[in-house]
Design an enzyme around this catalytic site. Structure first.
Site, PDB file in Angstrom:
ATOM      1  CG  ASP A  76      63.696  -4.891  58.570  1.00  0.00           C
ATOM      2  OD1 ASP A  76      63.471  -3.942  57.791  1.00  0.00           O
ATOM      3  OD2 ASP A  76      63.019  -5.092  59.600  1.00  0.00           O
ATOM      4  CG  HIS A 109      66.544   1.512  50.998  1.00  0.00           C
ATOM      5  ND1 HIS A 109      66.201   0.466  51.836  1.00  0.00           N
ATOM      6  CD2 HIS A 109      65.493   2.369  51.027  1.00  0.00           C
ATOM      7  CE1 HIS A 109      64.990   0.689  52.334  1.00  0.00           C
ATOM      8  NE2 HIS A 109      64.548   1.837  51.868  1.00  0.00           N
ATOM      9  CG  LEU A 111      75.949 -17.950  45.887  1.00  0.00           C
ATOM     10  CD1 LEU A 111      75.665 -18.831  47.112  1.00  0.00           C
ATOM     11  CD2 LEU A 111      76.410 -16.562  46.330  1.00  0.00           C
TER      12      LEU A 111
HETATM   13  C1  IPE Z   1      60.688  -7.139  55.274  1.00  0.00           C
HETATM   14  O1  IPE Z   1      60.952  -5.951  55.926  1.00  0.00           O
HETATM   15  C2  IPE Z   1      60.865  -6.959  53.802  1.00  0.00           C
HETATM   16  C3  IPE Z   1      62.246  -6.782  53.347  1.00  0.00           C
HETATM   17  C4  IPE Z   1      63.296  -6.780  54.093  1.00  0.00           C
HETATM   18  C5  IPE Z   1      62.399  -6.619  51.924  1.00  0.00           C
HETATM   19  P1  IPE Z   1      59.773  -4.933  56.277  1.00  0.00           P
HETATM   20  O2  IPE Z   1      60.426  -3.754  56.908  1.00  0.00           O
HETATM   21  O3  IPE Z   1      58.954  -4.673  55.077  1.00  0.00           O
HETATM   22  O4  IPE Z   1      58.909  -5.763  57.309  1.00  0.00           O
HETATM   23  P2  IPE Z   1      57.924  -5.278  58.468  1.00  0.00           P
HETATM   24  O5  IPE Z   1      57.018  -4.239  57.883  1.00  0.00           O
HETATM   25  O6  IPE Z   1      58.774  -4.719  59.554  1.00  0.00           O
HETATM   26  O7  IPE Z   1      57.231  -6.508  58.895  1.00  0.00           O
HETATM   27  C1  IPE Z   2      64.563  -3.163  54.684  1.00  0.00           C
HETATM   28  O1  IPE Z   2      64.814  -2.019  55.412  1.00  0.00           O
HETATM   29  C2  IPE Z   2      64.564  -2.918  53.202  1.00  0.00           C
HETATM   30  C3  IPE Z   2      63.225  -2.996  52.580  1.00  0.00           C
HETATM   31  C4  IPE Z   2      62.140  -3.332  53.182  1.00  0.00           C
HETATM   32  C5  IPE Z   2      63.160  -2.667  51.161  1.00  0.00           C
HETATM   33  P1  IPE Z   2      63.640  -1.074  55.882  1.00  0.00           P
HETATM   34  O2  IPE Z   2      63.449  -0.005  54.868  1.00  0.00           O
HETATM   35  O3  IPE Z   2      62.425  -1.834  56.195  1.00  0.00           O
HETATM   36  O4  IPE Z   2      64.268  -0.458  57.183  1.00  0.00           O
HETATM   37  P2  IPE Z   2      63.517  -0.173  58.564  1.00  0.00           P
HETATM   38  O5  IPE Z   2      62.908  -1.470  59.011  1.00  0.00           O
HETATM   39  O6  IPE Z   2      62.480   0.863  58.291  1.00  0.00           O
HETATM   40  O7  IPE Z   2      64.588   0.300  59.470  1.00  0.00           O
HETATM   41 MG    MG Z   3      61.774  -2.745  57.880  1.00  0.00          MG
END
Ligand code: IPE
Ligand code: IPE
Ligand code: MG
Length: 234
Positions: free
Chosen positions: A12, A29, A123
């Site tokens: 995240d 990303h 792995l």
């Molecule tokens: C969790 O992150 C999902 C992934 C990392 C793929 P999110 O950004 O979607 O989670 P919330 O919305 O903060 O809970």
């Molecule tokens: C996690 O990073 C990746 C996915 C959920 C696909 P985010 O896109 O949720 O990044 P933040 O949380 O908005 O910074």
């Molecule tokens: Mg996120």
């Protein structure tokens, strides 16, 4: 020093990483894909048995279409770029989640990654994509209910092991360590069943800034934990 057999990561913070740099979310990303490459390699080198990464949740469809399709394009790119090296390193790729609703090219890439690495013995690298812990549990319940309705299964014989055998992670150990980057203190529907006794480690570091050294820090903290599983210290 102990190396956890199964490490799971909630990758995240990509969006915030990009925003702080004045870039569009998709750049985050993209940068996250580079971190992923290094972390997979590090886990392979450390002798981790299973690495699971959360790449896209069943709730992430709520995001703008450009971001969603951008993430799936990155999966296609990741497979195109990395498959050769992953194979060379004996990595076995698996997908956790329902890949059916993915765009055709992403679904194809996911299948190719799984098929072409299925005989590798190093792995086990699980990519949770269109994955939700609750959806996975409902799916397992449905699979068992179907067998029961067909008269092949006595509902009274359903126990935890049988239930777990219907999950995407059927033959895998539960995660020992779940790492979440980006600072949020929640699981966001990740490995809901399997995380029952996982050690949780949250770092404020955004995923694109997460490095093998930071992974080692998490493992060091894990090694200091006292896992009691509801019992008491001997
Ligand atoms: C969790 O992150 C999902 C992934 C990392 C793929 P999110 O950004 O979607 O989670 P919330 O919305 O903060 O809970
Ligand atoms: C996690 O990073 C990746 C996915 C959920 C696909 P985010 O896109 O949720 O990044 P933040 O949380 O908005 O910074
Ligand atoms: Mg996120």
């Amino acid at each position: 020093m102990n190396v956890p057999a199964h490490i799971a990561i909630i990758m995240d913070g990509n969006g915030r990483w990009a925003k702080e740099k004045g870039m569009v979310r998709l750049k985050g990303h993209q940068a996250g894909m580079e971190s992923l490459r290094e972390i997979v390699r590090a886990c392979s080198d450390k002798g981790v048995k299973v690495l699971t990464v959360y790449a896209f949740s069943t709730e992430n469809w709520k995001r703008p279409i450009e971001e969603v399709s951008g993430i799936f394009s990155l999966l296609v790119r990741y497979v195109a770029k990395e498959l050769k090296e992953l194979n060379a390193n004996n990595v076995q790729i698996r997908m956790l989640g329902d890949i059916d609703p993915l765009p055709a090219d992403a679904k194809k890439a996911a299948q190719k990654a799984v098929d072409s690495t299925k005989d590798n013995t190093g792995l086990i690298f699980c990519i949770a994509i269109n994955y939700g812990g609750r959806a996975e549990i409902v799916r397992a319940a449905r699979l068992l209910a179907k067998q029961a309705a067909e008269g092949q299964l006595d509902p009274a014989s359903i126990d935890e092991a049988m239930f777990a055998s219907q999950l995407y992670t059927a033959d895998l150990p539960d995660p020992d360590l779940i790492i979440r980057t980006g600072g949020e203190m929640r699981l966001s529907n990740f490995l809901t069943w399997q995380s029952a006794y996982s050690e949780l480690y949250v770092t404020d570091t955004y995923w694109p800034d997460f490095t093998p050294d930071k992974l080692q820090e998490a493992i060091d903290v894990f090694n200091g934990r006292d896992r009691r599983y509801g019992g008491i210290k001997a």
